[in-house]
Scaffold this motif. Structure first.
Motif, PDB file in Angstrom:
ATOM      1  N   ARG A 201       0.962  -1.133   0.103  1.00  0.00           N
ATOM      2  CA  ARG A 201       0.114   0.033  -0.200  1.00  0.00           C
ATOM      3  C   ARG A 201       0.908   1.261  -0.052  1.00  0.00           C
ATOM      4  O   ARG A 201       0.597   2.110  -0.528  1.00  0.00           O
ATOM      5  CB  ARG A 201      -1.061  -0.179   1.144  1.00  0.00           C
ATOM      6  CG  ARG A 201      -2.053   0.885   1.284  1.00  0.00           C
ATOM      7  CD  ARG A 201      -3.012   1.019   2.371  1.00  0.00           C
ATOM      8  NE  ARG A 201      -3.324  -0.478   2.595  1.00  0.00           N
ATOM      9  CZ  ARG A 201      -4.434  -0.899   1.859  1.00  0.00           C
ATOM     10  NH1 ARG A 201      -5.195  -0.314   0.993  1.00  0.00           N
ATOM     11  NH2 ARG A 201      -5.050  -2.138   2.247  1.00  0.00           N
ATOM     12  N   GLU A 202       1.905   1.240   0.711  1.00  0.00           N
ATOM     13  CA  GLU A 202       3.052   2.570   0.967  1.00  0.00           C
ATOM     14  C   GLU A 202       3.612   2.802  -0.519  1.00  0.00           C
ATOM     15  O   GLU A 202       3.645   3.754  -1.029  1.00  0.00           O
ATOM     16  CB  GLU A 202       3.913   2.053   1.784  1.00  0.00           C
ATOM     17  CG  GLU A 202       3.241   2.339   3.358  1.00  0.00           C
ATOM     18  CD  GLU A 202       4.498   1.872   4.236  1.00  0.00           C
ATOM     19  OE1 GLU A 202       5.420   1.630   3.905  1.00  0.00           O
ATOM     20  OE2 GLU A 202       4.160   2.167   5.715  1.00  0.00           O
ATOM     21  N   ARG A 203       3.986   1.590  -1.026  1.00  0.00           N
ATOM     22  CA  ARG A 203       4.530   1.709  -2.298  1.00  0.00           C
ATOM     23  C   ARG A 203       3.828   2.155  -3.526  1.00  0.00           C
ATOM     24  O   ARG A 203       4.169   3.324  -4.355  1.00  0.00           O
ATOM     25  CB  ARG A 203       5.063   0.197  -2.836  1.00  0.00           C
ATOM     26  CG  ARG A 203       6.305  -0.305  -2.387  1.00  0.00           C
ATOM     27  CD  ARG A 203       6.899  -1.489  -3.227  1.00  0.00           C
ATOM     28  NE  ARG A 203       8.063  -1.788  -2.586  1.00  0.00           N
ATOM     29  CZ  ARG A 203       9.424  -1.474  -2.905  1.00  0.00           C
ATOM     30  NH1 ARG A 203       9.281  -0.512  -3.600  1.00  0.00           N
ATOM     31  NH2 ARG A 203      10.207  -1.937  -1.979  1.00  0.00           N
ATOM     32  N   VAL A 204       2.443   1.865  -3.455  1.00  0.00           N
ATOM     33  CA  VAL A 204       1.565   2.572  -4.301  1.00  0.00           C
ATOM     34  C   VAL A 204       1.246   4.070  -4.082  1.00  0.00           C
ATOM     35  O   VAL A 204       1.011   4.622  -5.059  1.00  0.00           O
ATOM     36  CB  VAL A 204       0.396   1.401  -4.384  1.00  0.00           C
ATOM     37  CG1 VAL A 204      -0.945   2.235  -5.520  1.00  0.00           C
ATOM     38  CG2 VAL A 204       0.587   0.259  -5.066  1.00  0.00           C
ATOM     39  N   GLY A 205       1.006   4.054  -2.891  1.00  0.00           N
ATOM     40  CA  GLY A 205       0.626   5.484  -2.298  1.00  0.00           C
ATOM     41  C   GLY A 205       1.740   6.637  -2.896  1.00  0.00           C
ATOM     42  O   GLY A 205       1.432   7.620  -3.197  1.00  0.00           O
ATOM     43  N   LEU A 206       3.341   6.180  -2.621  1.00  0.00           N
ATOM     44  CA  LEU A 206       4.166   7.062  -2.907  1.00  0.00           C
ATOM     45  C   LEU A 206       4.109   7.449  -4.508  1.00  0.00           C
ATOM     46  O   LEU A 206       4.718   8.387  -4.778  1.00  0.00           O
ATOM     47  CB  LEU A 206       5.410   6.340  -2.571  1.00  0.00           C
ATOM     48  CG  LEU A 206       5.986   6.174  -1.192  1.00  0.00           C
ATOM     49  CD1 LEU A 206       6.931   5.263  -0.980  1.00  0.00           C
ATOM     50  CD2 LEU A 206       5.976   7.436  -0.375  1.00  0.00           C
TER      51      LEU A 206
ATOM     52  N   GLY B 161       1.363   7.748  -6.065  1.00  0.00           N
ATOM     53  CA  GLY B 161      -0.052   8.276  -6.304  1.00  0.00           C
ATOM     54  C   GLY B 161      -1.174   7.443  -6.860  1.00  0.00           C
ATOM     55  O   GLY B 161      -1.687   7.807  -7.594  1.00  0.00           O
ATOM     56  N   GLY B 162      -0.773   6.252  -6.761  1.00  0.00           N
ATOM     57  CA  GLY B 162      -1.820   5.078  -7.552  1.00  0.00           C
ATOM     58  C   GLY B 162      -2.658   4.706  -6.560  1.00  0.00           C
ATOM     59  O   GLY B 162      -3.007   5.257  -5.307  1.00  0.00           O
TER      60      GLY B 162
ATOM     61  N   GLU C 162      -3.089   0.155  -9.267  1.00  0.00           N
ATOM     62  CA  GLU C 162      -3.103   0.914 -10.447  1.00  0.00           C
ATOM     63  C   GLU C 162      -1.914   1.972 -10.261  1.00  0.00           C
ATOM     64  O   GLU C 162      -2.073   2.732  -9.327  1.00  0.00           O
ATOM     65  CB  GLU C 162      -4.385   1.764 -10.769  1.00  0.00           C
ATOM     66  CG  GLU C 162      -5.509   0.657 -11.179  1.00  0.00           C
ATOM     67  CD  GLU C 162      -6.652   1.140 -11.546  1.00  0.00           C
ATOM     68  OE1 GLU C 162      -6.519   2.490 -11.589  1.00  0.00           O
ATOM     69  OE2 GLU C 162      -7.668   0.686 -12.188  1.00  0.00           O
ATOM     70  N   LEU C 163      -1.190   2.121 -11.164  1.00  0.00           N
ATOM     71  CA  LEU C 163       0.259   2.976 -10.860  1.00  0.00           C
ATOM     72  C   LEU C 163       0.063   3.893 -12.202  1.00  0.00           C
ATOM     73  O   LEU C 163       0.232   3.444 -13.174  1.00  0.00           O
ATOM     74  CB  LEU C 163       1.433   2.385 -10.865  1.00  0.00           C
ATOM     75  CG  LEU C 163       1.455   1.239  -9.619  1.00  0.00           C
ATOM     76  CD1 LEU C 163       2.934   0.703  -9.702  1.00  0.00           C
ATOM     77  CD2 LEU C 163       1.505   2.224  -8.629  1.00  0.00           C
ATOM     78  N   PRO C 164      -0.085   5.029 -12.235  1.00  0.00           N
ATOM     79  CA  PRO C 164       0.144   6.062 -13.293  1.00  0.00           C
ATOM     80  C   PRO C 164       1.585   5.893 -13.592  1.00  0.00           C
ATOM     81  O   PRO C 164       2.522   5.829 -13.119  1.00  0.00           O
ATOM     82  CB  PRO C 164       0.003   7.418 -12.436  1.00  0.00           C
ATOM     83  CG  PRO C 164       0.326   7.260 -11.159  1.00  0.00           C
ATOM     84  CD  PRO C 164       0.207   5.686 -10.847  1.00  0.00           C
ATOM     85  N   TRP C 165       1.406   6.207 -15.060  1.00  0.00           N
ATOM     86  CA  TRP C 165       2.901   6.065 -15.866  1.00  0.00           C
ATOM     87  C   TRP C 165       4.006   7.075 -15.275  1.00  0.00           C
ATOM     88  O   TRP C 165       5.104   6.650 -15.324  1.00  0.00           O
ATOM     89  CB  TRP C 165       2.499   6.602 -17.214  1.00  0.00           C
ATOM     90  CG  TRP C 165       1.786   5.338 -18.078  1.00  0.00           C
ATOM     91  CD1 TRP C 165       1.078   4.458 -17.712  1.00  0.00           C
ATOM     92  CD2 TRP C 165       2.448   4.833 -19.319  1.00  0.00           C
ATOM     93  NE1 TRP C 165       0.579   3.789 -18.814  1.00  0.00           N
ATOM     94  CE2 TRP C 165       1.524   3.993 -19.752  1.00  0.00           C
ATOM     95  CE3 TRP C 165       3.402   5.276 -20.334  1.00  0.00           C
ATOM     96  CZ2 TRP C 165       1.656   3.046 -20.824  1.00  0.00           C
ATOM     97  CZ3 TRP C 165       3.511   4.742 -21.436  1.00  0.00           C
ATOM     98  CH2 TRP C 165       2.699   3.769 -21.890  1.00  0.00           C
TER      99      TRP C 165
END
Length: 374
Positions: free
Chosen positions: A343-348, A350-351, A367-370
């Motif tokens: 969750r932290e990785r994705v949050g960093l 902005g996903g 989901e990760l933005p490009w």
């Protein structure tokens, strides 16, 4: 030395006032020159008060008393405005008070201000009658109060700035610890989990089928070698202080992670559609997410018949879905830091991240933005 360099505006202003006072006395007698010269130490004390407040106060007080005695004994006129002291002495003492209140301890600052006010009171009595304007105790108190207020304001601002800097340092240290914890959990623990699963499998079949147990040993050795390599990379990153190099071939890294899981006997079905220009930091995070999701599936998916990994491309995001049909959802929610780290990785970046039980199993979705953080 750096502190003295920052005092150049005060030094420039006091020097200009000394020159003006010198020109005002022209033509002057020897006693007038001595009186003018006696004001120079007060100016010098104002420049060093930020470092030696008590010593600077003592020097300034002695200088003012000397000027008062010499001037009073010889009838030398020293022009004053709203203060019993000359203009240059007044400005220097105000700068000194500001520095003392700002940098000294409260007790030392109170003592220094009291000494300067006492010296000013003595000058008000001794110099009265030869000043350009009448000495004014009220003006002296007003100017002193303004200097004390300015020093206290700067002291408060410095304290707030120190608190902000300490908070920023603590936040940076916490972020570094969290990043290190994620790397240890997602990389090293991933390899160790594979070794543990294969070792347990070898133990289970060693009595009935020694050859099967022997076939699992290369996978354990490979996992240990990869874990050692990951640890060396992590230690090297910490020693050098540089960011770890992001993955440059996400497809190959994901295939390798899936193959390692397959070697433990867990069927994994992979479907991916990845662009060639995916940002490295996004690719690295996706790889860590895949590794951790597969590790969780091996640990907690009881009686799973397989794991599905899907990496698909959206208009501006990359989607990752890892699902299995095993039991053990409660253990996944309650155990370890895997979900927290993901969750932290994705949050960093902005996903968006979700993880939880679904009909017949468990699913992790990200989901990760490009371009990283939006």
């Amino acid at each position: 030395m750096d502190g003295l360099r920052r005092q150049w505006p005060v030094a420039l202003g006091l020097t200009a006032l000394l020159v003006v006072q010198f020109a005002w006395l022209l033509p002057f007698t020897g006693l007038e020159f001595v009186t003018w010269l006696a004001t120079v130490p007060t100016c010098a004390a104002a420049l060093v008060a930020f470092r030696w407040p008590v010593v600077a106060t003592a020097v300034a007080a002695g200088s003012v008393l000397t000027t008062t005695v010499v001037g009073a004994s010889g009838g030398v006129r020293l022009d004053a405005v709203l203060s019993p002291l000359s203009v240059v002495e007044t400005v220097a003492c105000c700068a000194l008070v500001v520095a003392v209140v700002r940098f000294a301890t409260p007790r030392a600052a109170a003592g220094c201000v009291a000494v300067l006010m006492a010296v000013a009171a003595i000058a008000a009595v001794a110099r009265d009658g030869y000043s350009f304007v009448d000495t004014n105790i009220v003006g002296s108190l007003l100017i002193g109060s303004l200097a004390v207020g300015a020093g206290w304001f700067l002291r408060t601002r410095d304290a707030e700035r120190a608190v902000r800097m300490a908070s920023a340092v603590a936040d940076a240290q916490r972020e570094e610890r969290m990043a290190l914890a994620r790397e240890l959990h997602d990389v090293v623990a991933h390899h160790l989990t594979g070794m543990l699963v294969q070792a347990q499998a070898a133990w289970e079949v060693s009595d009935d089928d020694p050859r099967a147990a022997h076939r699992l040993l290369p996978g354990i050795v490979t996992g240990g070698t990869e874990a050692m390599g990951a640890m060396r990379t992590l230690v090297g990153t910490l020693r050098q202080g540089d960011a770890e190099t992001a993955t440059t071939d996400l497809e190959a890294d994901v295939l390798a992670a899936v193959d390692r899981v397959r070697q433990t006997g867990t069927p994994v079905r992979l479907r991916y559609d990845l662009p060639a220009d995916l940002p490295p930091e996004v690719g690295r995070s996706l790889l860590r997410l895949v590794q951790e999701a597969l590790t969780n599936a091996r640990r907690h998916a009881v009686a799973a018949t397989g794991v599905d990994v899907e990496l698909t491309l959206g208009p501006d995001v990359v989607r990752l879905v890892v699902s299995d049909d095993g039991e053990g959802g409660a253990a996944r929610r309650e155990g370890g830091y895997g979900l927290v780290g993901m969750r932290e990785r994705v949050g960093l970046l902005g996903g968006r991240f979700t993880a939880g039980p679904v009909a017949g199993g468990w699913r992790v979705s990200a989901e990760l933005p490009w371009a990283g953080r939006r």
